[in-house]
Scaffold this active site. Sequence first.
Site, mmCIF file in Angstrom:
data_model
loop_
_atom_site.group_PDB
_atom_site.id
_atom_site.type_symbol
_atom_site.label_atom_id
_atom_site.label_comp_id
_atom_site.label_asym_id
_atom_site.label_seq_id
_atom_site.Cartn_x
_atom_site.Cartn_y
_atom_site.Cartn_z
ATOM 1 N N ARG A 64 0.831 -1.308 -0.068
ATOM 2 C CA ARG A 64 -0.019 -0.099 0.106
ATOM 3 C C ARG A 64 0.907 1.131 0.076
ATOM 4 N NH1 ARG A 64 0.708 2.073 4.884
ATOM 5 N NH2 ARG A 64 1.157 0.926 6.606
ATOM 6 N N GLY A 91 2.076 4.788 1.674
ATOM 7 C CA GLY A 91 2.120 5.319 2.861
ATOM 8 C C GLY A 91 3.497 4.863 3.504
ATOM 9 N N THR A 131 2.691 1.668 10.250
ATOM 10 C CA THR A 131 1.281 2.083 10.762
ATOM 11 C C THR A 131 1.352 0.626 11.992
ATOM 12 O OG1 THR A 131 -0.892 2.894 11.698
ATOM 13 C CG2 THR A 131 -0.753 1.134 9.822
ATOM 14 N N TYR A 132 0.266 0.896 12.821
ATOM 15 C CA TYR A 132 -0.010 -0.338 13.836
ATOM 16 C C TYR A 132 -1.422 -0.457 13.596
ATOM 17 C CZ TYR A 132 -0.848 -2.737 18.157
ATOM 18 O OH TYR A 132 -1.355 -3.645 19.074
ATOM 19 N N HIS A 133 -1.713 -1.723 13.499
ATOM 20 C CA HIS A 133 -3.058 -2.364 13.824
ATOM 21 C C HIS A 133 -3.008 -3.348 15.106
ATOM 22 C CE1 HIS A 133 -4.012 -0.897 9.908
ATOM 23 N NE2 HIS A 133 -3.103 -1.790 9.246
ATOM 24 N N LEU A 144 -4.952 6.028 6.801
ATOM 25 C CA LEU A 144 -5.535 5.737 5.485
ATOM 26 C C LEU A 144 -4.358 5.296 4.686
ATOM 27 C CD1 LEU A 144 -8.369 5.955 4.218
ATOM 28 C CD2 LEU A 144 -7.517 8.256 3.243
ATOM 29 N N GLY A 145 -4.410 4.339 3.885
ATOM 30 C CA GLY A 145 -3.788 3.842 2.917
ATOM 31 C C GLY A 145 -4.092 2.819 1.832
ATOM 32 N N GLY A 148 -7.081 0.159 2.662
ATOM 33 C CA GLY A 148 -8.174 1.113 3.314
ATOM 34 C C GLY A 148 -7.957 1.977 4.335
ATOM 35 N N CYS A 158 2.960 7.005 10.403
ATOM 36 C CA CYS A 158 2.796 7.284 8.990
ATOM 37 C C CYS A 158 4.007 8.107 8.733
ATOM 38 C CB CYS A 158 1.610 8.111 8.870
ATOM 39 S SG CYS A 158 -0.030 7.117 9.448
#
EC number: 2.3.1.181
Length: 235
Positions: A83, A85, A88-90, A151-152, A163, A181
């Site tokens: 993607r 960007g 990030t972390y989920h 968002l990415g 998404g 980010c």
Amino acid sequence: MHSNSTIEKSVNSLADSLVIRQLNTMDYSQVWHAMKDFTDNRDDTTADELWLVEHPAVFTQGQAGKAEHLLVPGDIEVVKVDRGGQVTYHGPGQLVVYVMINLRRKKIGVRQLVTLIENSIVSALTDYDIAAYAKADAPGVYVDEKKIASLGLRVRKGCSFHGLAMNVNMDLSPFLRINPCGYAGLEMVQTADLQGPKDTASASTALVKHLINLLKANNVSHQVGLPNENNKYHE
């Protein structure tokens, strides 16, 4: 033989169709490979889909990702993905929505889709009296200069995948292990701390209705689990 009007009617009907797919909690890599397969296999007879999911703890690094933004990943897995960007972390308590849209059929560009997604998040948060906003120079949604949603996206064959991720009620401390980010010191915030949704189910309900509205989807269906590979993702 199909007449041009019949084909056009079919395309217009599919442009109005949207499948909302609930995945519950699922490993990031499993969903990532599934959405790539979905995008590779879809054609003009495939309806657009939104996939709703929570992931176990994982850092994902976008194509522009630089190693220095991963400060102290520690025991959390790092996955390099396709993607846009940075990193990030989920994790549990974060709502992730993957947005699989045929942009050509919708007659919108990727920048318009980004704006549409951001506006959907802002509208959902406004329903809870949270004063959220987007930034022209930094994709995502913010509250008091703190980031509440990331968002990415990636576009392949004129279709989007990847998404958004909205912080709902989660442990935010892993964000301190990275420059979110790519922005050093960027603070994160979540809806549960702002009198917003306390769980991802409530957040999903609030957000999806605005996504449906802004995507102008009139024919919405709901499914559970990843698509069945045997049906080639067609309606």
